[in-house]
Design an enzyme around this catalytic site. Structure first.
Site, PDB file in Angstrom:
ATOM      1  N   LYS A 177      16.839  18.688 -37.873  1.00  0.00           N
ATOM      2  CA  LYS A 177      18.220  18.636 -37.628  1.00  0.00           C
ATOM      3  C   LYS A 177      19.027  18.352 -38.875  1.00  0.00           C
ATOM      4  O   LYS A 177      19.972  19.134 -39.282  1.00  0.00           O
ATOM      5  CB  LYS A 177      18.510  17.322 -36.720  1.00  0.00           C
ATOM      6  CG  LYS A 177      20.124  17.016 -36.414  1.00  0.00           C
ATOM      7  CD  LYS A 177      20.419  15.851 -35.300  1.00  0.00           C
ATOM      8  CE  LYS A 177      21.702  15.879 -35.124  1.00  0.00           C
ATOM      9  NZ  LYS A 177      21.982  14.579 -34.302  1.00  0.00           N
TER      10      LYS A 177
ATOM     11  N   GLU B 262       8.553  14.153 -43.749  1.00  0.00           N
ATOM     12  CA  GLU B 262       7.292  14.739 -43.539  1.00  0.00           C
ATOM     13  C   GLU B 262       7.429  16.269 -43.001  1.00  0.00           C
ATOM     14  O   GLU B 262       6.743  17.064 -43.639  1.00  0.00           O
ATOM     15  CB  GLU B 262       6.867  14.175 -41.900  1.00  0.00           C
ATOM     16  CG  GLU B 262       6.401  12.649 -41.986  1.00  0.00           C
ATOM     17  CD  GLU B 262       7.747  11.890 -41.697  1.00  0.00           C
ATOM     18  OE1 GLU B 262       8.845  12.139 -42.429  1.00  0.00           O
ATOM     19  OE2 GLU B 262       7.376  10.656 -41.340  1.00  0.00           O
TER      20      GLU B 262
ATOM     21  N   GLY C 243      18.623  14.388 -31.890  1.00  0.00           N
ATOM     22  CA  GLY C 243      17.410  14.817 -32.024  1.00  0.00           C
ATOM     23  C   GLY C 243      16.560  14.819 -30.665  1.00  0.00           C
ATOM     24  O   GLY C 243      15.929  15.926 -30.582  1.00  0.00           O
ATOM     25  N   ARG C 244      16.420  13.530 -30.230  1.00  0.00           N
ATOM     26  CA  ARG C 244      15.468  13.580 -29.022  1.00  0.00           C
ATOM     27  C   ARG C 244      16.114  14.165 -27.882  1.00  0.00           C
ATOM     28  O   ARG C 244      15.558  14.089 -26.712  1.00  0.00           O
ATOM     29  CB  ARG C 244      15.239  12.051 -28.778  1.00  0.00           C
ATOM     30  CG  ARG C 244      16.327  11.429 -28.568  1.00  0.00           C
ATOM     31  CD  ARG C 244      16.152   9.735 -28.673  1.00  0.00           C
ATOM     32  NE  ARG C 244      17.185   8.843 -28.634  1.00  0.00           N
ATOM     33  CZ  ARG C 244      17.651   8.586 -29.936  1.00  0.00           C
ATOM     34  NH1 ARG C 244      17.433   8.958 -30.822  1.00  0.00           N
ATOM     35  NH2 ARG C 244      18.870   7.695 -29.577  1.00  0.00           N
TER      36      ARG C 244
ATOM     37  N   GLU D 263      13.129   5.289 -28.328  1.00  0.00           N
ATOM     38  CA  GLU D 263      14.011   5.343 -29.407  1.00  0.00           C
ATOM     39  C   GLU D 263      15.753   5.314 -29.036  1.00  0.00           C
ATOM     40  O   GLU D 263      16.578   4.726 -29.601  1.00  0.00           O
ATOM     41  CB  GLU D 263      13.944   6.837 -30.172  1.00  0.00           C
ATOM     42  CG  GLU D 263      14.590   6.794 -31.377  1.00  0.00           C
ATOM     43  CD  GLU D 263      14.116   8.133 -32.284  1.00  0.00           C
ATOM     44  OE1 GLU D 263      14.856   9.036 -31.991  1.00  0.00           O
ATOM     45  OE2 GLU D 263      13.589   7.878 -33.254  1.00  0.00           O
TER      46      GLU D 263
ATOM     47  N   HIS E  68      -9.178   6.813 -14.333  1.00  0.00           N
ATOM     48  CA  HIS E  68     -10.523   6.459 -15.071  1.00  0.00           C
ATOM     49  C   HIS E  68     -10.373   5.498 -16.205  1.00  0.00           C
ATOM     50  O   HIS E  68     -11.199   5.473 -17.165  1.00  0.00           O
ATOM     51  CB  HIS E  68     -11.434   7.395 -15.031  1.00  0.00           C
ATOM     52  CG  HIS E  68     -11.575   8.239 -13.631  1.00  0.00           C
ATOM     53  ND1 HIS E  68     -12.638   7.783 -12.799  1.00  0.00           N
ATOM     54  CD2 HIS E  68     -10.795   9.359 -12.996  1.00  0.00           C
ATOM     55  CE1 HIS E  68     -12.354   8.561 -11.763  1.00  0.00           C
ATOM     56  NE2 HIS E  68     -11.484   9.368 -11.847  1.00  0.00           N
TER      57      HIS E  68
ATOM     58  N   LYS F 283      11.270   3.801 -43.519  1.00  0.00           N
ATOM     59  CA  LYS F 283      11.487   4.984 -44.276  1.00  0.00           C
ATOM     60  C   LYS F 283      11.808   4.917 -45.644  1.00  0.00           C
ATOM     61  O   LYS F 283      11.157   5.363 -46.714  1.00  0.00           O
ATOM     62  CB  LYS F 283      12.410   5.924 -43.715  1.00  0.00           C
ATOM     63  CG  LYS F 283      12.137   6.893 -42.458  1.00  0.00           C
ATOM     64  CD  LYS F 283      13.252   7.918 -42.457  1.00  0.00           C
ATOM     65  CE  LYS F 283      13.290   8.171 -40.836  1.00  0.00           C
ATOM     66  NZ  LYS F 283      14.680   8.874 -40.422  1.00  0.00           N
TER      67      LYS F 283
HETATM   68  O1  LIG Z   1      15.162  16.659 -36.813  1.00  0.00           O
HETATM   69  P1  LIG Z   1      15.009  15.946 -38.114  1.00  0.00           P
HETATM   70  O2  LIG Z   1      16.290  15.698 -38.730  1.00  0.00           O
HETATM   71  O3  LIG Z   1      13.819  16.273 -39.218  1.00  0.00           O
HETATM   72  O4  LIG Z   1      14.545  14.357 -37.350  1.00  0.00           O
HETATM   73  C1  LIG Z   1      13.279  14.140 -36.857  1.00  0.00           C
HETATM   74  C2  LIG Z   1      13.529  12.595 -36.209  1.00  0.00           C
HETATM   75  O5  LIG Z   1      13.397  11.926 -37.366  1.00  0.00           O
HETATM   76  C3  LIG Z   1      14.025  10.711 -37.205  1.00  0.00           C
HETATM   77  O6  LIG Z   1      13.068   9.703 -37.723  1.00  0.00           O
HETATM   78  C4  LIG Z   1      14.463  10.199 -35.947  1.00  0.00           C
HETATM   79  O7  LIG Z   1      13.710   8.761 -35.528  1.00  0.00           O
HETATM   80  C5  LIG Z   1      14.176  11.063 -34.890  1.00  0.00           C
HETATM   81  O8  LIG Z   1      15.271  10.819 -33.944  1.00  0.00           O
HETATM   82  C6  LIG Z   1      14.039  12.480 -35.210  1.00  0.00           C
HETATM   83  O9  LIG Z   1      14.127  13.177 -34.234  1.00  0.00           O
END
Ligand SMILES: O=P(O)(O)OC[C@H]1O[C@H](O)[C@H](O)[C@@H](O)[C@@H]1O
Length: 537
Positions: A182, A188, A242-243, A329, A360, A485
């Protein structure tokens, strides 16, 4: 009043989805009170605010319109007075066109080969939803036909092992990389994107990147800076969290590449059906609202902070990990939407595994240890039925026998009297007793096709929003992920300075300094010079 009357009132049937919440620790009076709570919390007004595009994500000054991502082409959903649905469909049409070109071989790689393999790079919301849907579709008979000869993989973790796992057995010549972010700043994802860019250019030359890398983002400027042709970027908007983004290009692009747009469109339609229901059904018959109210009942009134998500379908093995992000989240907050510290705890601790595997593993605790409200999710018709001659039931019936049995085991338990009648020796009776009265609910889906997967997703998304609305929090921001972060940035700088210039560790507490010292000492053999080394796979 007979129990049958109570149970009957607690079974809801909508668009093929059957919900039975009669095994909750709730009666008519409880439900009345919960509906009064919904009134007091202005739940209806808050749902309307979401659908009307109000900026309900107040700390980021954004509206929350993932419902627009799956709205029919002719619907009108406004954000700041502008109908966003045409923009949504413009991107969907672009995805349909691009994915068809890739799938048909009209769009080929730099050496003229068909791009049959896709690696989607992304993390969090840019990963978990698409992975859940992909895993759910993978064994669906219709989706299988469309996916023949193709592979979709997901690279999320910055751990180089995940790079190795993803590129293992793949040829850059036939691989398309989709960078999904996003913000297009997530550390990462960007490092993984640079790594796969190197993997492609090392094999095919830097000019090949344009043919082998595309992007999904709200930040098209950064996409271009990275070196991806803006024509090959698929947009979405800041009103998509994002989620909550699996129905945007985040999920639709990789899934369309794998299964074709027509299958993914059915997934969007399933989610849209639940959106309409959530918006218009009376609360007494509204699946997400009822589920949200019951969650509040369990967490805030009965004091059960966890929830087990137990799909009796291996295809749903990535559902709980996705819902973990959507739920935890969204609702793991410490202050109200106005910034006032809350006098109660919010959020649920979500976890789960498909049945019967979970039985199990951790069900012992659920049956005799702590009380964990359970969501049992079952499917009437298996994606992959198996019948064996001479067996009492089919393999799917065997699975579903457990789906039907477990909720009753939790609800009714087993008493000392029953055990005595079975001649269980006295010393074992306490160990073999089940207290019962342990809450669960059951959701039964007709099948597990793209449409049903969309329904399931939207039921949970809205349920979680309902919980947040009732707790009076902002379910759509996630400031809690930031601190870690920024501390990692400090560590990254230190690792660079120590490795490249031999600088001492400075500015960390005793514990972190000790750990960092050990880490640097024991890995002193890493290359000192600036070089590129990719996994040897
Ligand atoms: O889609 P991006 O901007 O790469 O974000 C990826 C993710 O990173 C963040 O740490 C948020 O906690 C998430 O809500 C998000 O989905």
């Amino acid at each position: 009043m007979s129990d049958t009357v109570r149970c009957k009132s607690m079974i809801i049937d909508f668009d093929g989805v059957l919900l039975d919440y009669s095994r909750q620790r709730a009666n008519f009076d409880t439900l009345n009170k919960l509906h009064n709570l919904a009134k007091a919390a202005h739940l209806k007004e808050k749902i309307n605010g979401m659908f009307n595009g109000e900026r309900i994500n107040s700390t980021e000054n954004r509206s929350v319109l993932h419902i627009a991502l799956r709205a029919p082409r002719d619907s009108v959903i406004n954000s700041d007075g502008k109908n966003v649905v045409p923009d949504v469909w413009q991107v969907l049409d672009k995805i349909r066109d691009f994915s068809e070109r890739v799938r048909s071989g009209a769009w080929v790689g730099a050496t003229g080969k068909v791009l049959k393999d896709v690696i989607a790079i992304g993390i969090g919301g840019s990963f978990l939803g698409p992975l859940f849907v992909h895993t759910a579709l993978q064994k669906d008979p219709e989706a299988i036909e469309f996916a023949r000869g193709r592979q979709l993989r997901f690279l999320a973790n910055v751990d180089p092992i995940d790079v190795a796992r993803n590129i293992a057995g793949l040829n850059p010549e036939t691989t398309l990389v989709v960078v999904v972010s996003k913000t297009f700043t997530t550390a990462e994802t960007m490092l993984n994107a640079r790594t796969l860019r190197e993997w492609i250019s090392a094999a095919l030359g830097p000019q090949a990147v344009a043919k082998h890398m595309v992007a999904v983002s709200t930040n098209l400027t950064l996409v271009e800076k990275f070196g991806i042709d803006p024509n090959n970027a698929f947009a979405f908007w800041d009103w998509v969290g994002g989620r909550y983004s699996v129905c945007s290009a985040v999920g639709v692009l990789p899934l369309s590449l794998q299964y074709g747009f027509s299958v993914v469109e059915k997934f969007l339609k399933g989610a849209s059906s639940i959106d309409q229901h959530f918006y218009s059904a009376p609360f007494e018959k509204n699946l997400p609202v009822l589920l949200g109210l019951l969650s509040i009942w369990n967490v805030s009134f009965l004091g059960y902070p966890a929830r087990a998500i137990l799909p009796y379908s291996q295809a749903l093995e990535k559902f709980a990990p996705h819902i973990q992000q959507v739920s935890m989240e969204s609702n793991g907050k410490g202050v109200s939407i106005d910034g006032v510290p809350l006098p109660y705890e919010t959020g649920e601790i979500d976890f789960g595994e498909p049945g019967t595997n979970g039985q199990h593993s951790f069900y012992q605790l659920i049956h005799q240890g702590r009380v964990i409200p359970c969501d049992f999710i079952g499917v009437v018709k298996s994606q992959q039925p198996v019948y064996l001659k001479g067996e009492m039931v089919s393999n799917h019936d065997e699975l579903m026998s457990n789906f039907f049995a477990q909720p009753d085991a939790l609800a009714y338990g087993k008493t000392a009297e029953q055990l005595l009648k079975e001649n269980v020796p006295q010393p074992l009776i306490p160990h073999k007793t089940f207290s019962g009265n342990r809450p669960s609910l059951s959701l039964l889906l007709p099948t597990l096709n793209a449409y049903n997967i969309g329904q399931l997703l939207a039921i949970y998304e809205h349920r979680i929003a309902v919980e947040g609305f009732l707790w009076g929090i902002n379910s759509f921001d996630q400031w809690g992920v930031e601190l870690g972060k920024s501390l990692a940035t400090q560590v990254r700088k230190q690792l660079h300075a120590s490795r490249k210039k031999g600088e001492p560790i400075e500015g960390f507490n005793f514990s972190t300094t000790t750990m960092l010292t050990r880490y640097l000492e024991e890995s002193a053999d890493v290359p000192k010079e600036d070089c590129t080394i990719l996994p040897k796979i």
